[in-house]
Structures are given as C-alpha cells and as structure tokens.
Design an enzyme around this catalytic site. Structure first.
Site, short mmCIF file in Angstrom:
data_model
loop_
_atom_site.label_atom_id
_atom_site.label_comp_id
_atom_site.label_asym_id
_atom_site.label_seq_id
_atom_site.Cartn_x
_atom_site.Cartn_y
_atom_site.Cartn_z
N HIS A 1 15.56 40.13 37.78
CA HIS A 1 15.13 40.95 38.91
C HIS A 1 14.47 40.15 40.02
CE1 HIS A 1 13.77 44.49 41.04
NE2 HIS A 1 12.52 44.06 41.00
N ASP B 1 13.66 44.56 46.21
CA ASP B 1 13.05 45.67 45.48
C ASP B 1 12.68 46.77 46.48
OD1 ASP B 1 11.82 46.37 42.64
OD2 ASP B 1 10.22 46.75 44.07
#
Length: 318
Positions: free
Chosen positions: A295, A101
C-alpha cells in the site's frame, strides 16, 4: 540533493504546514492516512532535481497544519478548497496534482471539479470511483454485513482515537510495517468481529521492511504524538456528507491527462475496483501495477514511482 524548505501557508481559512523543494512547474503532493508530508520525502527530491516545484502539505488535521474541531470541517469540499487555496497562496494558476490513499481521492476530485486549476492528475492506491450508488457507510454495511470493517469502526468519534493514542509508536509501527487493519484479505482481519478494535489480533513486527527505517517511524510517531489522530479520522466520518454535498461526481469525468499507480499487493484492491474508473477518466494513460509492492507505494518503491511520475510529467504540454 535538493533542500526541502518548510513554511506555513494560509489557505481557505486555515494554516497549512508545507514542505517544498525545487523551482519550475508546480506538482502538488497530497498524502493519505495516517501519514504526513514526510511520505513524499523521496518524491520531493526527485521532482526538484528534475526541474519541478514540488509541494507537499500536511493535510488539515495532520502534523503542523491546523486541526479544526468540527467533524464537518474535514469534508471533501473543505479539502478541495484547501488545495485550490494553496495554489493561490503559492502564486500558481495551475498544478499537476498527485495523491496517495485519501490524497488520491482528493486529487481525483480536484481534477474532476476544478479542471481549470489542475492540469493533470496522478492517483496512487485509490482509484477514481466517482459517486457511489448510495451513501458509502450504507454500501459498506451491505458489502461486509456482520464482518468487521475498519471504515465503519472509525465512524464513532473518540473510539479509534483512544486506541491509537494509547501507544502511538506501537500504532504507527503496526500500521506501516505489520498487517494493516484495512487489509480485508488478511486472516487476522477476517477473524475480527464487531466490537473489536483496529489493532486487535495484529502483530507489531520487531524487524522493519527495507524501505522503512526506525528514524522514519520515529518521525511519524512524533507527529501523531503531538497532533493526535482525531483530525485524520474525521476524514472517514465525512464520507456520507461528501456523498450528499457532491452529487456532481455522479456525472463528472476527468478529461485531463491521468496516471494511476498501485502495488500488486495493495489491500485496497480487494474493495476498490480499478477497471471501473476507465470510463470516468478517458485520458487515463496507464494503470501501473508495481509487482510485489504493497500500500505504501511511493515509500516502498520510490525509484519506480519516481521514474513513472517523471515520465508522465515530461509528456505533458508545457
């Protein structure tokens, strides 16, 4: 299982809390939003047992690390300075840098602009995008128009902080286990209108996915209950500043060995094209898309991520 040791390191004018395991070549693990060193708990053990020195800091603004007050203290220049300074503080000349991320963006930029310190790079979820053709908030306004978009919502200091800190356990449960507000493909997110909040319309699930325990969520919630969300959100408020301060990213290429890992269902894929980075990372070994994963890839699919990471590391020159 290798023990994880915790200590505090002074770097770049601040103190970072660091979780560390193992001995050997250094692997630096950089987490994303809204996370913690704890996001790498599975990798710390696996890397240590494979003969590496694995180090996962709480990025500035998070957990037990310092949280400078000014918004500009969270620019990419400062974050890269933290990473380079961390190598110095640990007595290491080079490291393999691994990020997820926002940590992925940090890792790519460290590799691009400090190639003498970072001998290889692994990015997860967020590809290397170089430098946008215009300041990012302008780009997002063009891309999303009147539609709600989380990065634009995050720009005003205090707004998202108040929302998230009103009920921290609910916030982290919704973000990690529910439909995340950054999933622009989700119907609940598409239904948002300007003025809505990040959590508006999002379900908070009673049942957790099998990769996440109540104890895991409790740890994240305890960290953010103590630290608040301001430091972590300030990262988003520096995107235009980064664009102005780092024009060299427009032409920099990453020549070190590289690997990219992303979940098949990661919502970031909807607004961050992956193939474009191939020209910027000529020694990109692979773009590994993990079937069915979302994610939170290194937590969701720890065994697959660990296997890919260790296979990549073993190919590197000693």
């Amino acid at each position: 299982m290798a023990d994880i040791k915790h200590h505090t390191v002074r770097t770049n004018g601040i103190h970072l809390h660091v979780a560390e395991a193992g001995q050997g070549p250094l692997v630096l693990l950089l987490h994303g939003w809204p996370e913690s060193w704890y996001s790498w708990r599975h990798q710390l053990h696996a890397l240590a047992e494979a003969g590496y020195r694995a180090v996962a800091p709480d990025i500035r603004g998070y957990g037990r690390s310092d949280k400078p007050e000014p918004v500009e203290a969270y620019s990419m220049k400062h974050l890269m300075g933290d990473a380079v300074g961390l190598l110095d503080a640990l007595g290491e000349q080079t490291a393999v840098v691994v990020g997820h991320d926002w940590g992925s963006a940090m890792a790519w930029n460290c590799a691009a602009l400090h190639p003498d310190r970072f001998r290889a790079v692994v990015g997860m979820s967020v590809p290397h995008l170089g430098r946008a053709p215009m300041p990012p908030t302008q780009l997002f306004e063009r891309m999303f128009g009147e539609k709600w978009f989380y990065i634009l919502y995050f720009q005003t200091p205090g707004v998202a902080e108040a929302e998230f800190e009103a009920d921290v356990p609910k916030t982290v449960r919704t973000i990690f286990a529910g439909t995340p507000g950054f999933d622009v493909t989700a119907s609940a997110v598409q239904a948002k209108k300007k003025g809505d909040r990040f959590l508006t319309g999002l379900d908070t699930p009673a049942t957790l996915p099998d990769w996440l325990t109540e104890e895991d969520l409790a740890y994240f919630a305890s960290e953010f209950s103590r630290s608040g969300f301001r430091g972590s959100l300030n990262r988003y408020r520096n995107m235009d500043r980064d664009w102005q301060e780092l024009p060299e990213l427009a032409t920099a290429t990453i020549k070190q060995p590289a690997l990219f890992i992303i979940g098949e269902k990661d919502p970031v894929r909807a607004f961050s094209p992956v193939d474009a980075m191939k020209a910027l990372v000529p020694n990109l070994e692979d773009i590994l898309v993990v079937p069915g994963a979302g994610h939170w890839i290194q937590q969701e699919r720890a065994s697959e991520v660990n296997a890919a990471l260790l296979a990549f590391l073993k190919k590197l020159p000693a």
